[in-house]
Enzyme design. Structure first.
Site, PDB file in Angstrom:
ATOM      1  N   TYR A 109     -14.824  49.597  -5.907  1.00  0.00           N
ATOM      2  CA  TYR A 109     -13.577  48.922  -5.554  1.00  0.00           C
ATOM      3  C   TYR A 109     -12.443  49.906  -5.791  1.00  0.00           C
ATOM      4  CZ  TYR A 109      -9.695  45.647  -5.736  1.00  0.00           C
ATOM      5  OH  TYR A 109      -8.516  44.999  -5.498  1.00  0.00           O
ATOM      6  N   GLU A 197      -6.312  47.943  -0.018  1.00  0.00           N
ATOM      7  CA  GLU A 197      -7.451  47.557  -0.846  1.00  0.00           C
ATOM      8  C   GLU A 197      -8.737  47.907  -0.115  1.00  0.00           C
ATOM      9  OE1 GLU A 197      -8.534  43.348  -1.234  1.00  0.00           O
ATOM     10  OE2 GLU A 197      -8.394  43.611  -3.400  1.00  0.00           O
TER      11      GLU A 197
END
Ligand code: ADP
Ligand code: MG
Length: 387
Positions: A109, A197
């Site tokens: 992530y 993101e």
């Protein structure tokens, strides 16, 4: 402003970020040409909507062979997708993205966002990618790393090295990741992004690092100097009333209640929403006409709120500082004529020429209730929508 995954990938690849080869499709027949151009054994078909969590909702499918891809594209276009990030009624898929499918070894992530506390950018990253990051943050917060960049500072090579080290990478993968991270940061600042993101950032078969998903949002106030981003706006993703409001430069957000609000200034808007709630009502929207509440903008805002069928009554709470209250009142009466006002309208004006403004409203011949205080205004409108 948000954009689609495939658009974010197009933008980031220009900065040197490693993205899978892929192409967007609006209609099934377009898929065949793209397949021969891509020439891959496995293709992933991905629904393009402004919402994450598509994988679990049937919006991401790995396919083998052209027939399976074409069938999947055909099914996905026009499909309604419901994910934890959409409303209950979901979103219609109008575009799908075809890209090379990889064998994934590991998923990370990685996210850059603007930190309101420090006024600088913050990088959030974790070894535990691919899945719901909120869940990781709750269950194993130690797995989430944060790096705050000071305002005006930049992401330097040693920062990128620290990130790569904390992700447990080495050798070729570490080198690739470091280069990609610096490129993503460059893209973030150059494009006036508010959020980028990447989940997952993946290590694939030959130890290459590839950005497999990307969500990007941009600062609306900077779009005037980011033409290539501004042109990516997909109007289907927005509420029609919100689009119309943006055209008039109004800050409008649709909410779930039945009292339409029009206020000038964000602070007064918040206070008005609070007081409505205090008296047992629910706002149908947040409408800040901001700055100069000119009669034209007040009228445009009023018509927008009025058109919303959820709105059973309207409350206007405006402080006429630069603008005179009599001009605002005239703007309101004219707009009432245009819509043929037949919903309760409570108006509280304060400021320059307030008496004249109130007189105009009283004598308008429309069911407009001029009131003097915010309490009175809130109580009145809540009472009227309950009738
Ligand atoms: P969402 O976050 O909306 O569910 P993603 O793009 O993250 O959508 O896709 C969900 C999952 O599908 C990813 O976590 C990844 O495991 C897999 N995936 C996505 N793109 C690819 C790809 N190009 N090749 C292989 N697997 C992929
Ligand atoms: Mg994802």
């Amino acid at each position: 402003m948000d954009i689609h995954e495939y658009q974010a990938k197009q933008l980031l690849s220009k900065f040197g970020v490693n993205v899978p080869p892929g192409e967007v499709v609006y209609q099934t027949h377009e898929a065949e040409n793209i397949l021969s151009w891509l020439n891959e054994d496995q293709i992933v078909v991905k629904a393009q909507v402004h919402a994450g969590g598509r994988g679990k909702a049937g919006g991401v499918k790995v396919c083998k062979g052209d027939d399976e891809v074409v069938k999947t594209v055909d099914k996905m276009i026009g499909m309604n997708i419901v994910t934890p990030q959409t409303t209950e009624s979901g979103k219609t898929v109008r575009r799908v993205y075809l890209e090379k499918a990889y064998n994934i070894k590991k998923e990370f992530y990685f996210c850059i966002t603007v930190d309101r506390e420090t006024g600088g950018n913050t990088i959030v990253y974790s070894k535990k990618g691919g899945v719901n990051i909120e869940e990781i943050a709750e269950k194993t917060p130690k797995e989430i790393h944060k790096l705050k960049i000071s305002p005006g500072g930049d992401l330097l090579t040693h920062h990128a090295r620290t990130i790569v080290y904390n992700l447990g990478l080495s050798g070729k993968t570490a080198k690739g990741a470091q280069k990609n991270i610096l490129s993503i940061y460059k893209a973030f600042t150059s494009l006036d992004a508010a959020l980028i993101e990447i989940n997952p950032f993946a290590i694939v078969e030959n130890d290459e690092i590839v950005m497999l998903d990307c969500k990007a949002s941009f600062d609306d106030n900077a779009l005037y100097r980011q033409r290539q981003v501004a042109e990516m706006k997909d109007e289907n993703e927005y509420d029609p009333l919100e689009l119309e409001a943006a055209r008039h430069d109004l800050n409008y957000v649709k909410l779930d209640g039945n009292i339409g609000l029009m206020v000038n200034g964000a602070g007064l808007s918040m206070a008005t929403m609070d007081i409505i709630k205090y008296y047992g009502g629910e706002a149908a929207n947040f409408m800040d006409v901001a700055g100069a509440a000119t009669p034209e903008r007040v009228a445009a805002a009023f018509k927008l709120i009025y058109r919303d069928s959820d709105v059973k009554g309207i409350l206007i709470n405006i402080f006429g500082g630069m603008m005179r209250c009599n001009d605002i009142a005239e703007g309101l009466v004219n707009a009432s004529k245009e819509v043929g006002l037949n919903k309760p309208l409570v108006v509280r004006l304060e400021g320059t020429n307030v008496e004249m403004g109130m007189e105009i409203l009283k004598n308008s011949g429309f069911p407009i209730k001029p009131v003097e205080t915010m309490e009175e205004a809130a109580q009145k409108v809540v009472e009227l929508v309950k009738k």
